[in-house]
Design an enzyme around this catalytic site. Structure first.
Site, PDB file in Angstrom:
ATOM      1  N   SER A   1     -38.295 -10.987  25.375  1.00  0.00           N
ATOM      2  CA  SER A   1     -36.951 -11.244  24.861  1.00  0.00           C
ATOM      3  C   SER A   1     -35.898 -10.724  25.836  1.00  0.00           C
ATOM      4  CB  SER A   1     -36.810 -10.634  23.468  1.00  0.00           C
ATOM      5  OG  SER A   1     -35.715 -11.178  22.781  1.00  0.00           O
TER       6      SER A   1
ATOM      7  N   ASP B   1     -38.998 -20.151  17.528  1.00  0.00           N
ATOM      8  CA  ASP B   1     -38.129 -19.225  18.244  1.00  0.00           C
ATOM      9  C   ASP B   1     -36.904 -19.962  18.760  1.00  0.00           C
ATOM     10  OD1 ASP B   1     -37.020 -17.195  19.730  1.00  0.00           O
ATOM     11  OD2 ASP B   1     -38.701 -16.969  21.112  1.00  0.00           O
TER      12      ASP B   1
ATOM     13  N   HIS C   1     -40.892 -15.445  17.043  1.00  0.00           N
ATOM     14  CA  HIS C   1     -40.352 -14.527  18.048  1.00  0.00           C
ATOM     15  C   HIS C   1     -40.649 -13.089  17.603  1.00  0.00           C
ATOM     16  CE1 HIS C   1     -37.272 -13.323  21.100  1.00  0.00           C
ATOM     17  NE2 HIS C   1     -37.217 -12.249  20.325  1.00  0.00           N
TER      18      HIS C   1
END
Length: 322
Positions: free
Chosen positions: A174, A264, A294
């Site tokens: 991320s 995601d 995610h």
């Protein structure tokens, strides 16, 4: 724009994902934007990790260092893991890892399990980085820390338990994936490979997955906006340091492995980054884990099957890059 129930009509969800949402709700873990403070949101992130990351048997050394930095008087804290399995490799690679959390939450502690896993199974020396977070330290503080650590690693291989011939890779999930992508562009000659796990490479949010999953409980539009508010000014989002996909020069970048989650908001930006790498002649491969959300990657205690598939890809890529 669909919610979870609507998406169930379109997609096949992995049981691990559905049980994760259920168990998380039963435990009372709220969303970061609804937390009473940033500190409370950080505690939620840590408690989620403690509940779902699991544990790992690790036979090896674990050392703490403070990387000298012009930005941090006491240095940037890092944890260096070297498993006993590294002795089986002539020149173990050094893998510098940046945790996720939108540059606002997250810490080395949230990635402790997976860093040990990579050191054991790749095997490699892993450097787990405690970079500065917002809102105390706004953009580009985390970028500065990432660049500083990688430069230090490149000059101190033997100190970390590696050798001069050891390759250096960067990775993260991320927000940490964004840091890995940016530093790969900044320090091209120092980095041999990059592993980007559902990276946030484009703050413009102009992708179909951004709209499709904006109400999804994994990483919602509300959450991404909260992260941005606490870290970066809108006027800086379209800079290359914030959105590395906007860089005009993708040539000479290190080979990339990009791990994506099917559900995601960042999924399609990851594919777009992969395409830019390929167009520039850079060796890049993607692996999208089906049925997961995610945030799954650093929680192998719960996402056992999904993490195993993704982690095997990462370890194989590190071995091939060593």
């Amino acid at each position: 724009m669909a919610d979870l129930e609507e998406l169930k009509q379109k997609y096949k969800f992995h049981d691990e994902t559905l049980s994760y949402f259920k168990l998380r709700a039963e435990a009372g873990f709220g969303s970061y934007p609804n937390a009473p403070s940033v500190e409370a949101a950080r505690d939620i992130n840590l408690q989620v990790t403690k509940k779902f990351a699991g544990e790992i048997e690790f036979d090896g050394s674990e050392k703490e260092f403070n990387v000298p930095s012009p930005y941090v008087p006491d240095g940037i804290p890092v944890t260096v893991y070297k498993s006993k399995n590294c002795s089986l490799v002539v020149a173990p690679s050094i893998f510098v890892f940046f945790h996720g959390g939108g540059n606002v939450v997250g810490s080395r502690q949230t990635c402790d399990v997976i860093c040990k896993l990579f050191s054991r199974d790749a095997p490699c020396v892993v450097v787990n980085v405690e970079y500065r977070l917002g809102p105390e330290h706004l953009f580009p503080a985390s970028n500065d820390d990432a660049k500083c650590v990688v430069r230090w690693v490149s000059m101190n291989k033997s100190l970390l338990g590696a050798v001069n011939d050891s390759t250096i890779g960067v990775g993260g999930h991320s927000a940490g994936g964004r840091l890995a992508a940016v530093v790969s562009q900044q320090l091209r000659s120092d980095i041999d490979y990059q592993i980007l796990i559902y990276p946030n490479v484009d703050y413009r949010r102009q992708y179909a997955s951004q709209e499709e999953f904006e109400n999804f409980p994994g990483l919602s539009k509300e959450m991404t906006q909260w992260f941005s508010k606490n870290y970066i000014d809108d006027s800086k989002k379209e800079t290359v340091l914030a959105s590395p996909i906007l860089n005009e020069k993708f040539n000479c970048l290190p080979p990339a492995m990009i791990i994506l989650a099917e559900f995601d908001v960042l999924r399609d930006a990851g594919y777009a980054y992969h395409e830019k790498l390929k167009k520039a002649g850079i060796r890049s491969q993607t692996f999208c884990v089906k049925g997961v959300t995610h945030g799954f990657f650093h929680l192998p205690g719960h996402f056992k099957e999904s993490c195993q598939r993704a982690h095997e890809k990462v370890c194989k890529f590190i071995k091939a890059s060593s």
